[in-house]
Write an enzyme that holds these catalytic residues in place. Sequence first.
Site: not given
Ligand code: G3I
Length: 417
Positions: A191, A314
Amino acid sequence: MMRKVLFGAAMAAVMFLAGCGGGDEPFTPPPGNGGPPPSQLPSPSTAPALKASLAAKFGVVNFPIGAAIEPASTLNADAPLLLKHFSSITAENAMKPLNIWPNMPNTAPAQPAASPNFVEADVIANFAAANGIRLRGHTLVWHQSAPSWLFVGDLNNSANYHAALLQHLRTYITAVMGRYPEVYAWDVVNEAATDTPNAANPYRTDSLWYQAYQQFAARPGGEYVIDAFRIASEVRGTLSNPGMKLMLNDYNTELPGKRANVLKIVQDVINAGVPIDGVGHQFHLQVGADVAQVTAAFTAVEAISTTLVNHVTELDVSIYADPGTCYAQGTIPPCLPDYGASPPQSVLSQQATLYRALFNAFNRPSVQSVSLWGIADNHTWLNTYPVARTNRPLLFDTARDPKWAFWTVVDPSITVP
Ligand code: G3I
């Protein structure tokens, strides 16, 4: 781990090879073939393996068809689905920089944790290795997952600061690529492109990486992308996996104006004489998406160089045809109202028809990997983005059974209700 990929074989030979390749299950024609179109979903027990079906369709032995997973999926009811249907796995979160190598707590200026934490990523990599599933790497450099220790350095001196950034990049990339030498493709940078259509400066400027490089006017902010690819290429040279692809990954490449920015960045890397192997198209789509623009994204990459490959990285299809303002505002309205737990069949049918057209569009030699951003509808980022709302974007339903979207992909004769 790495498997041989063949193109252009006759379909009969391909179906034979797909049945024999690396322990994959033989391809069984699904029940809809040749018969009357079913009005109800075929029984899940009759579902062919997605990976065998696509290997046959694309004429590529062991074509990588993937899913993004969390470590828990290797242990829970997702695991049988992964084993039956998928030939590639991506870590949805476990291989991101903030997960692998955060700051050491309570350090100022920030220092890296004493060592990288590979525990969660190892669970996924080990599951893949143990089951003959290929591993896609996501991601080495991403502005949304960038611990601040990466950006610490001597801000009084341009050369010193750049040297510090380079050193941190090299430390991180060497550690992570070295840990997973079997990865068949890395999203080296994720990105990097701005959303502003056809921008003169193709890079997003709200990236800590861009801003760090731009501390000094003499250095273009986007140069971090070139440095990352250069280092990744050098590290690849130390691993015994020359086939590993180094990719630039981004979303909305199906939109011409965003695509233009991504392609400019690819060209910048090429112009710098630094290796880049292709483009990862995230393809977070929604019902009503224009498949011709998906194909245009592939052909645009092919037009830069025939050596570049395309990966779909994705894929998902939101059941809501939201206006663009939905993504900016994140509220209902302008986002469409929640369908609740049982979306209308008409929407699921529309989704299935789109999935069929998409997989037809993916059937071209430059497309060498297709991954969905999840396994089944019980786990998807789209339940919370762009608003908290029930979504059903994948090929398997919340009970992990094949949806109409699955059947349209594996069976060209099936018609949806
Ligand atoms: O694991 C922690 C947990 O311990 C905590 O209690 C909780 C509280 O919010 O957060 C958890 O982490 C989250 C994680 O996903 C696992 O569920 C993060 O907050 C959350 O920001 C994270 O979101 C991910 C996001 O990327 C940001 O990294 C999404 O699962 C994931 O599907 C998404 O994937 C992205 C690709 O990497 C790039 N392209 C877009 C795609 C969708 O946004």
